[in-house]
Structures are given as C-alpha cells and as structure tokens.
Write an enzyme that holds these catalytic residues in place. Structure first.
Site, PDB file in Angstrom:
ATOM      1  N   GLU A 127       1.365  -0.513  -5.063  1.00 43.08           N
ATOM      2  CA  GLU A 127       0.156   0.282  -5.237  1.00 43.08           C
ATOM      3  C   GLU A 127       0.541   1.752  -5.128  1.00 43.08           C
ATOM      4  O   GLU A 127       0.269   2.412  -4.137  1.00 43.08           O
ATOM      5  CB  GLU A 127      -0.894  -0.082  -4.170  1.00 43.08           C
ATOM      6  CG  GLU A 127      -2.244   0.564  -4.414  1.00 43.08           C
ATOM      7  CD  GLU A 127      -2.598   1.688  -3.441  1.00 43.08           C
ATOM      8  OE1 GLU A 127      -3.691   2.247  -3.569  1.00 43.08           O
ATOM      9  OE2 GLU A 127      -1.776   2.020  -2.542  1.00 43.08           O
ATOM     10  N   ASP A 183       0.830  -1.197   0.000  1.00 40.47           N
ATOM     11  CA  ASP A 183       0.000   0.000   0.000  1.00 40.47           C
ATOM     12  C   ASP A 183       0.870   1.256   0.000  1.00 40.47           C
ATOM     13  O   ASP A 183       1.786   1.395   0.823  1.00 40.47           O
ATOM     14  CB  ASP A 183      -0.859  -0.048   1.277  1.00 40.47           C
ATOM     15  CG  ASP A 183      -1.911   1.028   1.323  1.00 40.47           C
ATOM     16  OD1 ASP A 183      -2.926   0.882   0.618  1.00 40.47           O
ATOM     17  OD2 ASP A 183      -1.700   2.016   2.057  1.00 40.47           O
TER      18      ASP A 183
END
Lengths: 665, 665
Positions: B412, B383
């Site tokens: 990401e 993330d």
C-alpha cells in the site's frame, strides 16, 4: 535470505537506473578527451528525508576519487557531469546519502508552534555539534558559535532565524555525514579516446599504384606527393591496405581470376611470403626506412596514418611453417583454406582460433599491433573482425589500449547488426556501417536514428564509407557524378567519421566487373592502376570544400546532435546539427534523385534553433556561397543534381545592430 | 587486461540481450504457477558456424538443471520457454554452442566437386566417431554403422546422401559436444507465486462495524454472515484493517478529531495497548479462537483472508516500553511521534530503522508475519511500506517467502513512481496504483500502457482500487451511482487484481468529510458504522455480475494482453483482452461521462482477433445480456450512464454449421 552485514541494513538510499550504461555496465561507454560525461540516475529514499548525492570519478588506477555534484531534476531523477581530460579508461560511480541537517532544516521552516520550534532547535544544535566534531578547526569554531546562539536565550522564533542562516547551511554542507551513504553497486567505465576517434576524414589508396617514372609497382617514396594532395583536400587520415609481402601460392590474378599473369602483384590481403609476414613490408613498397619516412611525411602534413590489419595468411606465410598448430588441418595433412562452399579461397589460410594453442596465437597477434605501434602507427583498420572470436578482440584491444590508450581500432565488419554492435561494445573505437547501402530517405532516417538516438550511440561510433575497394554500390554505378557528390555530402555530414576509397572516388570510377556485381572492374585489389588526378571532371575540389566545411563548423564533429527535419518530397532529405550553445548550426538538404531537379517545403524547428519566428534569418550555402533570406519555419528548397545536389547551409542569425556590413552572423 | 583462463578464450558463442530481465538481473521477474516463462536472447558466433542453444531452468536449490530448446527467430534472436509448475524461486540461464556436425552438414549440402565431397566425408566420419565415444552404447553402434558407410566404396555423391540421412542427424543431435559451450553470464530468477497473486477480487471491511443484536462494537463471530454475502458477490479475498489492540494515549476521535468521546474506538492503525501489539487481537473483536473460526469460515467459502500489517506503534504498545532503542527519542527523553510539519500524529510512534539495534527490530517484525502465517494467514496488505527502508523489505519478504513461498504481499504505497516500482522489484507481490486518480481516457491509456507494455509488467502487479477507507476520490463524490459502476468496471476489467472498500462501495457512499477532502465523512477509521445492505439501490448485484464475468472469461485474468481500441469520442474508452488461443475475447467500452449519454464509432483490429472482415460476428453484452450483430471493423456504440455506463462484450464468432441453434460461439 541472509540479513545484510554490518551497517548495510541501515543504508536507506537507493541508486538505480543509471544512464548511460551499456548492458548493465558489462561494457564501457565511449568518449573523447575534453568531453563532458553526463550521468543520470534515480536516487531516492523511504520516507521524507532530504538527500544529497555526488558523482565519483577518476582515471582508472588513480587511487583518489574526484567528485562533482549531482542535482535533482524532478521525479527522483538526478543529473551531473564530469569532464574527461585524458585518454584511457576512467571509472565513475555514484554516492548518495540522507542529509539529516537538510531534512531537519526543511522541517524547521514549516513548524508553527513555539514549543515545537524550541525542541527542534535542541535537536538541531545536537546535529551541529556532531558535525563540528568532524569539521576543520575553523569550521568547527563557526559551528560552535551557531550552537551557542541556537541554545541561547532568544525566543524560539528568533533562534530559528539563526538556524536558517545561509552561512550555517554552507558550513554544514561541507561536512556531510556519509557513514550510512549508499554507493552505487558497480563502478562503471568510460573509455576516453583521442578526439580523432570521434571525428575524422579518411582517404584510402593503394601505394603500389603510385609508381612514377614508368615503374609498374609504386613504393612509399613515390607516394609522398600524393600525401600532399590528400592533405590539401582536407583529409586527416590516410589509410593503406595491407603493406606486407604477398603470397605466391594460389595467388589471384586480375579481376580475381585463378589464372595469374607473370607480373600480377596479387592481393595484399594474401599476407605473408618468404620475406616475412605481418611485421614485414612488401619489398616493392620499400624498406622499413622508406615506410618510416612516409609516415613522418604524413605526420608533417597533419595526416594520421592508418594501416590494415588482416589476421589471415597466405600459404607462404612463415607462421604456416613455424606454427602448424595455429591452423586447421585436413585429413590429408594439408592446411584448411578459407571457404564458403562451394566457393574456395585457396590463397588464404584462416587462423584456427579453437586451437589448443590459442594463447600463443593471441600473444603473437597482439605483438603485431605492438610492432606497428613501435613504428608510430596508432590507427588500425581491422579486416573482417567478425570472423575471429569476440573474446579475442576484447582481450587484444584491451591489452593494446592499456599500454597505448591513444590507439584507435576501426572494425571492418559488414555483418549482421548484433555482431557489429558486439564488436563495438567490446572495444572497437569505430565501425563500418550499412550506410554504404542505405539510399532512400526512409532507410537513411531509420538507420541514423538507430545509430544516434539510443543506447547504441554510447559505444558504436559509425564510420561512413560511400565506397571501398570491395564495394562499388549500385547507386554510384548508375547515378553518375551527381550520385558521387550526393553520397559524399551524406557521409561527411551525417557522420562525423567518414572515409572514401579515394582515387576511385575523385574520378567517379563507376564501372563494375560485371552487371550486378559490386566489385570494381580492374580492381586495385588484384592489379595496379593509374589514376589521372588532373582530369578536369575530378571531384577533388568538391571533396576539399566538404572537408573544409566540416573543419569550420563544430556542429559537424558529433552525431548525437543529428535531427531530421520534415520536407515534403520523398526525394529530398533534410537534417541539421547544432552545437550545444547553438553558435554553430548546420542545415543540410540533399537531393537523393541523381537524375531530376527536386523541390520541396522544408520545415525547421525554429524554437529549438532559438530563432525568433517573427524575424528573418539567413541560410548561407557553404558549398556554393549563395545566401538566402528565410522567414518562418517553412521555406522552399530546390536542387538540380546536375549542378549541386545538396545544400550545406550555415544558419546565420540577424544581428541587432545595423552598423556592421554583415547583418547576420 | 588478463588473458582468459582455461578454455574461456575458446568459447566463441555470445549470449546477450536476454529478455525479460529486471535491472540487468538484479531483481527477479514474477510469474504464477502454471505460467509459461518465455525467454528471448541474442545468440551468435563469429564466422559462419551453426549454433544450437538451450534454456536451463530449475527450482532454486534443486541440483539438476532441466532443459528446453531455444529456437532461432531471425536476426540472431532466439526464443524458448519453460513452464513453472510450483511456487517458489526458480532459476534460469542459457547455454549455447557451435555444433560442428551441423556446420559440417550445412557445408556438405553446398559442395559441388567430387573431390571436395570426398574430403568432407572423411572429416565428417571423424566427427561422428568422436561423438560415438560419448554416446550411449546403442547410439554409438548406429553411429559406427554410419561411419562405415561414409568411409565405404560408393561414389562421394552416394556417400553424401548417407551423410545427410535424417536418422544420423537425430542421433548426432542427441550428443552435442558442449565442451566449449558458452553459459550466459548470470543465473536469472523468476519468483513463482500462487495463481491468486495474478488474479483476485478483494473486499475490504471493518469487522467492528458488524455488531449485531444492538452491540456497538462487532466481533469476528458477528462477521461470519457478512463473509457469506461477500462470497456470494463473487469476491475471492476478504481484507481486514488491523485487528490488534488500539492505543489509548492521544487516541483520535470521530472524524480524526483530537477530542475523544468516551466510547470512540480509535483508529485500528494506532496499534498496541496493554493487551498486546502486532501479535494480539483486539478484545472487542474476540479471542484468537474466534479469529480462527472466522478464518476457517472464510476458507470454507473459498475466501482468502488478508490482514493489514502496519509497522508502527501507539504510545501504549509493549514495544515502546520493552525496546526503547527501536524508537527515536527527543531531547526531553520522550519518543518521537510521527509528524509531517506542521502536522503531528501523536497517536503513532514510527520505528527508528536507523537504530543501531536494527537487526533485532528486523527479526521481531519478521516474526509478526510468521505469527500470522502460523494462524493460517498467507496474504498481507502492508501499510505504507514506502516509509520503511527498502533493504528491510527485500530481506523480510525474501525471508518469509523462502519458508512460505505461497505468501502474498500487497504494497500500500501511494507514493512516487520510482518508489512504488522499487518496492515491487524487491519483493512485493502486488501494488496499489494511481488508478484511483486516473479518470480521463488519456490518463487511463497512458498509465495502463506504462503498466502493461514495458519492463514494468515483469515485476509490478497492479492492484486497482476505486476507493479505500482513506480515499473517496472526487470522481465518485460527484458522479453518483453511474460513477461507481464505471469505476468498478474499469478496475475489474483493466486489472486482473482489484479490490473495493466494500460496504461504502455497495451503497455508493459519496459524502466527504468536507468539500475538497478525499476523507469519508464519519469514516470507519475512527468509528463504527451501520451499513444497510438491503437498500434497494445497493450495487451488490452489479458487483456480483462483474465478478462473475471475470470468473467466466479467462481473458480477464491477465494484464499483458490488454489492448486499447480507437473510438472517436473522448468520453468513451474501449479496450480488449484475449487469451492466447483467442478462445476468450472480452471487449469493454466504458462511458467516462457520468452525466450524459455518449456514442461513438469503435474500431476493432479484426485481423488480430482472427475475425473474417466479410462475415458478421456477435458481441454479447455480459452485463445486460444484449447481443449485437456487428460487421467489419467499425461499429457504433452508445451508452447511457443512467442505465449501464459500460458494455462488457464477449466476442462470439460465427460457427460454420447451421445445424445448431447457436450460430455464434
């Protein structure tokens, strides 16, 4: 994977994609004194912090780095520049860091809640205090005053206005915290040459052909009058084929024949005889004293003197006797001559660079350059460098330029592309090119774009020669006088460095040794020639005019500004060069068809040239003096090769006042 | 400049321009097991000697280099390849040398005079004797026989025929003299990943939404039935948002509201509570045992399990109490929460990577990956990596992959281009992309060419997501069901790696939180949802069909083979992918207009596809089963978005025999 040491893991800024760079920094870029070196790089950090960055640069071996700013140019690209004001090797690198004050200031402007602003002001005051600790006494004093006001009694909003004060910003910017700055991973190099490396006009001739008063073999003293003519024609460099004693063994006769007539002088590239080798002067050319006088006369006339360095020996060269281990020997003990089977060049012994004695050989060859530099020669045309090892050239040019950074080396390598580019990367200042055989519009545009638009331009300085003593190209053989004019204009305006094998060019000598050959008939390589410089059809005046135009128009002194323009006739080529400030704009149109008049519609990029499309502008043909008033981007051009096969226009803008006689400047 | 040491000055061969290479070798290229790594380089030498060269390669830390040949491809370019048959880091470099025997042999063929041939035979015999001294006993014996014949009594011409014997050449080639070989200046690296790094279909869902039997909060045991559906739909990777305990302090309510209703479960990205942090499992999802069972069930179904690693903490994370020096503190002693003024994210504490305790922090974060690898997880969706320092990622991925080279990291990072590319360079196996917002033909072609045609493809593996829990793009909000079909086909065929936030995609959920927002209304990020998988308008069957096509057609497992084809309608995009041997060719045409039928003339490159322009060929639509007989390069295509907005054709050639029922294969 090892964890980074010390603070390396805390250095968050990334610097990459630095341009220009040659082979990832393995080789230097090249510039000349006075140039601005423009650098770009991608610089960024994780997250949202604000960055700052500088260019660091210095002449090599100078301990202190100088700095100039880098500025963001969008999309994480940063740009900066520095000026190189002395010859030699310079280094540059980049430094970038997170500026916590700027980050804090940026956030502060966007905060809306009073309590957030109040906390931010406390954080900012701490930051400013830390900065004061490393600032000058005066700046520290000012910073402490600001801290007092930030920590004071006003509303957070009022104190925020103080925090955003421009003076505070200015003082803080003077004392950035660079402890966790990222330094670019390598120090890059730029080799700075004298300006003549980037712009020069060479004239080559054989001094032995200058004999006066009935002498068959001319000498340096005889040539001084010729130097005056060359200077008057506007050339700035005079280049002589090898001037050393010429071997007798297996000497080649006229037109490269194996049969030698008694007084055949031999090829100057068969270097070395009883009288000496690469550091000696051919007796018939004169003494070292004569050479010095000649060089000084050239200097007085503003002519740079270039000599030919051909690292090969005649069988009579003293090296052959004194250093047999520098040559390859055949099974019968004889020295291996040059050959390209089935061809033999028995008058030439190449050096054997794979010899175990390579180091002594390298040292001796280096001393040849040093010898001639001692005699005031700083420009060397190097013969066939592509037949000697690349590591040797990198070392010898590096070594010579370390002591004499103003020295210039021109690589005479008519070889394959990779080889020519490698020689340029590893040190040659200028390079012969394929221009000599590029004749059509498509060929010229392709080749010039390769030379001027990409990475090649950072290290390869093209030197355009329409002819050489080795090469009388087919185009000149058949195109007559117009072909000579065309090729001269192309060479002199497409490339800021160009040269001609002069006497043959002036008189448009176009007779090959035989059909299909690029060799000159009765080539001066093997005999002396007499040139009638006074012939009425001489191109000397045309050459003088072209050189004058080059000198008067700064736009022609570079190549990276070359742009081709569309013109709807495949026989016409059009291009322009402009100085950065657009004060000098030259537009050239050349008829490549040496036989027929050709016309076409030329399309100029008015916006790029900063021309108002609704106003007329003038193009002034500097070759003929004619002036044309043009409108809009498309104008018609027609060139008759029997008159002048080219226009070299200077673009003149409309001036706003009508009080002057000259409406265009 | 220092003279080269030892024999360096005698190493005459140059190796440069090695491709592929990332930032001059600073970063590795990427491949998967079984790939052939194709290498090119410029290799040349001064003069006219003949070269030979090899590629050297090995798994890192293996002492011995393996070799494969390099072959000249014209213009001094050489090419070779090697196959990587195991995961991990491999190294490769190049070695090239002058082959004096080959040079000698080449010259020998061109010699014409008997005496020259005789001398050359003596030189050759010496060379062969030197080679025999380092050859195996058997080869040495053969070589000595040849030497005897070369030195024998025949005419030079007859002995030349012996010297040119193919067997002699073969034996000599086995024993090249590499003492003066040039080794490329660096050892380059290729990271070899498992095949799923290059080709995968991901399905993301929130396990807490899977509650059965009236449970509000689902757990791992409840999800196992869903795993079966996902596998049946043809996905190969199931990806879960963070599965850890969720903080209570400043927890966000439904639709990201600050007001929390008693049973709001909070955002899974607010990681950490009393029950633990990044190595713990949310109690309501189940026990570690439940997780293991779930993972094993996935494995049985052929599903790879990917989990989300988000390096950030809720205020209740144990790290906050145990390691205060890993966080930035505000003047009042409180921990600095995430913010982007004026926005605050008070439920999230970012790590302070500039902390002096950065090394301990790095070690702990690395141990998080190790923990989950210990639980059988080898795929990590990371993330927001662009908000943590680049040096950290390079180290942590390097460290994990050193021990677990089969691990995969998906970045990401929806950030700026340089940042996304840097993360890929320094180790991420796959990357989120801008595909999510690239909708028009021009945008898609530009972006895909950037990703697949240049250096980027060597290190950046795109992973295309038409939606994510964070992003309901505008195109999906307004285009209805056809838009979902269109974007799925584009993602799944343009990119060999793709994924969907599954339940919302199956049911074409297209309601944003508010107009102009890309957030889902009632987003699962803040609450549980019930999805009616049995709805008749579900796209599940369509998704299954697309995944089946991907699996059956090897051409779709790569991206470097993507080529766009001209089609004369801006609303239609056409492209193809072909396997190297052309046994698998897929041609895709997509109608980007979700509202209207569009038609256009498609132009196929018949020659590149090895299609005879005089013969018909068949295109078989794998989505609908329809088959069309096409002729020549231009054929008409029409797509009604209300039916199927895309063709995914398999190209079938005409077979030459008519004995089979199937005329095209």
């Amino acid at each position: 994977m090892a964890m980074p040491k010390n603070d390396e893991g805390r250095r968050r800024v990334v610097i990459e994609g630095v341009m220009p760079v040659v082979d990832g920094g393995r080789f230097p870029i090249k510039r000349v004194v006075g140039d601005s070196v423009r650098i770009e790089a991608d610089i960024f950090v994780d997250g949202h912090d604000v960055l700052d960055a500088v260019l660091c640069y210095r002449p090599e071996h100078e301990p202190a780095w100088r700095e100039s700013p880098l500025d963001p140019a969008g999309n994480d690209r940063w740009r900066g520049e520095f000026t190189v004001d002395a010859v030699g090797r310079w280094q540059y690198t980049l430094l970038a860091w997170i500026d916590h004050f700027l980050s804090w200031r940026h956030d502060l402007t966007r905060r809306v809640q009073s309590e957030d602003i109040a906390v931010a002001l406390q954080i900012g005051a701490d930051l400013i205090e830390q900065t004061a600790a490393r600032a000058s006494a005066e700046d520290a004093g000012r910073l402490h005053e600001f801290v007092g006001r930030l920590r004071g009694h006003g509303t957070p909003e009022a104190r925020r206005a103080v925090a955003l004060d421009a003076e505070l910003l200015a003082v803080m910017t003077r004392h950035p915290d660079r402890r966790l700055a990222t330094r670019y991973e390598s120090e890059l190099t730029v080799v700075v040459d004298p300006p003549r490396a980037a712009c020069s006009a060479w004239y080559e001739f054989f001094p032995r052909s200058c004999g006066v008063n009935g002498k068959t073999h001319g000498g340096f003293r005889d040539c001084e009058a010729r130097l005056e003519r060359i200077a008057a024609m506007g050339f700035d460099t005079v280049y002589l084929p090898p001037i050393h004693p010429i071997g007798h063994t297996k000497r080649k006769g006229r037109n490269n024949s194996l049969a030698v007539i008694a007084d055949d002088p031999g090829s100057p590239w068969a270097i070395g005889a009883e009288a000496g080798g690469h550091k000696a002067i051919h007796t018939d050319l004169g003494s070292l004293e004569d050479f010095r006088h000649f060089r000084q006369r050239a200097e007085q006339l503003g002519l740079d003197l270039a000599i030919d360095i051909a690292f090969q020996c005649s069988p009579d060269h003293p090296y052959v006797r004194e250093h047999p281990d520098w040559f390859l020997h055949r099974p019968d003990g004889s020295v291996q001559y040059a050959e390209n089977p089935p061809k033999k060049y028995e008058d030439i012994y190449p050096f054997h660079f794979e010899s175990e004695a390579w180091q002594a050989l390298w040292q001796e060859l280096e001393s040849v350059f040093e010898f001639w530099i001692g005699e005031g020669v700083l420009t060397f045309r190097v013969d066939n460098p592509h037949t000697k090892p690349f590591p040797f050239w990198e070392w010898v040019i590096g070594e010579v330029k370390r002591r004499h950074p103003e020295a210039i080396f021109l690589a005479e390598a008519f070889s394959r592309p990779r080889i020519m580019y490698r020689l340029a990367k590893l040190g040659f200042s200028q390079s012969y090119t394929y221009f000599t055989w590029r004749n059509t519009k498509w060929e010229l545009i392709q080749y010039l774009n390769e030379l001027t638009r990409g990475e090649v331009r950072e290290y390869f300085r093209p030197h355009f020669w329409p002819n050489t003593p080795d090469i009388l190209p087919e185009y000149l053989q058949f195109g007559g006088r117009p072909a000579f004019m065309t090729r001269l204009v192309l060479a002199a305006t497409l490339s800021s460095n160009y040269g001609v094998y002069g006497p043959a060019y002036e008189l448009a000598d176009n007779t090959p040794r035989e059909a299909g050959s690029e060799e000159y008939l009765d080539s001066e390589k093997y005999q002396t020639r007499r040139w009638d410089e006074q012939r009425p059809d001489s191109l000397a005046d045309f050459m003088r005019r072209v050189n004058e135009i080059r000198r008067d128009n700064p736009a022609l002194r570079r190549n990276d500004n070359l742009r081709f323009y569309p013109i709807d006739n495949e026989e016409l080529i059009a291009y322009g060069k402009a100085s950065d400030d657009l004060s000098s704009i030259v537009i050239v149109v050349v008829n490549l068809d040496a036989y027929h008049t050709q016309g076409g519609w030329l399309e100029l990029p008015l916006e790029r040239l900063d021309l108002d499309p609704r106003q007329p502008y003038q193009v002034h043909d500097l070759l003929t003096g004619a002036r044309f008033l043009w409108n809009g981007p498309r104008n018609y051009v027609q060139l008759d090769p029997q008159r002048t096969p080219a226009h070299i226009f200077r673009l003149r803008r409309r001036v706003r006042t009508e009080r002057d006689f000259e409406y265009f400047f």
